[in-house]
Design an enzyme around this catalytic site. Sequence first.
Site, PDB file in Angstrom:
ATOM      1  N   LYS A 183     -11.479   0.617  -1.892  1.00 34.91           N
ATOM      2  CA  LYS A 183     -10.478   1.241  -2.762  1.00 34.91           C
ATOM      3  C   LYS A 183     -11.032   1.276  -4.191  1.00 34.91           C
ATOM      4  CE  LYS A 183      -7.217   0.756   0.748  1.00 34.91           C
ATOM      5  NZ  LYS A 183      -6.668  -0.172   1.717  1.00 34.91           N
ATOM      6  N   HIS A 200      -5.274  -3.384  -2.448  1.00 35.62           N
ATOM      7  CA  HIS A 200      -4.999  -2.422  -3.514  1.00 35.62           C
ATOM      8  C   HIS A 200      -5.024  -3.028  -4.901  1.00 35.62           C
ATOM      9  CE1 HIS A 200      -4.148   1.208  -1.215  1.00 35.62           C
ATOM     10  NE2 HIS A 200      -3.722   0.380  -0.282  1.00 35.62           N
ATOM     11  N   SER A 210       0.795  -1.219   0.000  1.00 39.89           N
ATOM     12  CA  SER A 210       0.000   0.000   0.000  1.00 39.89           C
ATOM     13  C   SER A 210       0.831   1.275   0.000  1.00 39.89           C
ATOM     14  CB  SER A 210      -0.962  -0.006   1.196  1.00 39.89           C
ATOM     15  OG  SER A 210      -0.256  -0.161   2.402  1.00 39.89           O
TER      16      SER A 210
END
Length: 386
Positions: free
Chosen positions: A234, A203, A175
């Site tokens: 995300k 992610h 990340s």
Amino acid sequence: MFQEKLRQMAGESLTRRLRTLSSGTGATVQFGGRSIILLCSNDYLGLAIHPAVIQAAVRATEQYGTGAGASRLICGTLPPHEELESALARFKGTESVLLFGSGYLANLGIIPRLIGRKGLILADRLCHASLIDGCRLSGADFRVYRHRDSSHVEALLKRRSSNRPALIVTDGLFSMDGDLAPLPELASLAKRYDAMLYVDDAHGTGIIGPTGRGTLEHFGVEQEISFHMGTLGKALGSSGAYLAGPRDMVEYLLNTARPFLFTTASPPSTAAAAGAALAIIQQEPDRRARLWSNRQRLFEGLQRIGFRMTETISPILPILIGDAASAVAFAEHLLAQGVYAPAIRPPTVPDDTSRIRVTVTSEHTTDHIDAALRAFESAGQATGLL
Ligand SMILES: *Cc1c(COP(=O)(O)O)cnc(C)c1O
């Protein structure tokens, strides 16, 4: 007592404060009465503000109300939860999926159910904090290995006493650094040394891999790694997390993972929004194409200006600065130039690796990126980094 602690943190440039944006997280946002270019959101595909995603959340709210009313196992399971779990399982190609309230909760809930006090956990040194907290909560012996270093993992596995359960823990896409874990090597080590492998693809989900299925797809190891987790806050533009894996594992976690059992189900609107976002991810590959060309333009621009960039393939581009005070000064300068990308400092990253973590999205235009590059150049010169 608190004042003194805060003063001490301030002396090390480690205090943080909340900044309120007055518009949703798009390519640009309203902040402090002006429009600025946002380069720190994880909404990589702009789906948090996509009309169809918003519409799905509104419709679910109208149909089912604002709150689920109870935990999933009491009476909080609604059609949007079930539909999202099925859609994610189809997307990921696993038998089952279990939703959690957030990625943090998922990691706290799942890891202690995979391994207990008698086990050994090997975690990448740069794992996300929620993974580390999940590892600690398990009570297992917890060792870190050098970042992305599978030979270090192997050395630690070799030293393990026989019959001791072992779990390897890693982010898929890191990340704060934007690099990928060596999943093929970790998967084959797990097999060879009879260890489990837990991948957090918060992610990677939605953006990495030819069809956006994530880091496992990128490396072609979806068959070798039978379960993994990811998040919905995300690229999916919503909130929550999931574990994708075999049916018996999902059923076991549903019965035993405390952050699943003892928390109110996520609102029907967030599950419906994530479901709509997932459909768009599958129907509109051009969003990913735009993300990658924007990422390339920004990366090459930063390199050309003279920043030392690490070779990664993701939309997370860290500009390493070092000490926290300089990183803060850099970020303030950027903000004054109309670009928002805050300083990331310890404990989010190791000491002396404070940085500006830049993230770009599919929704930025070339004009946004070129304007941002001018701001980076000016901030770099003003702070003596260039
Ligand atoms: C953001 C993140 C989480 C936490 O997920 P939330 O849903 O925001 O709680 C967990 N793991 C990684 C690697 C992350 O980047």
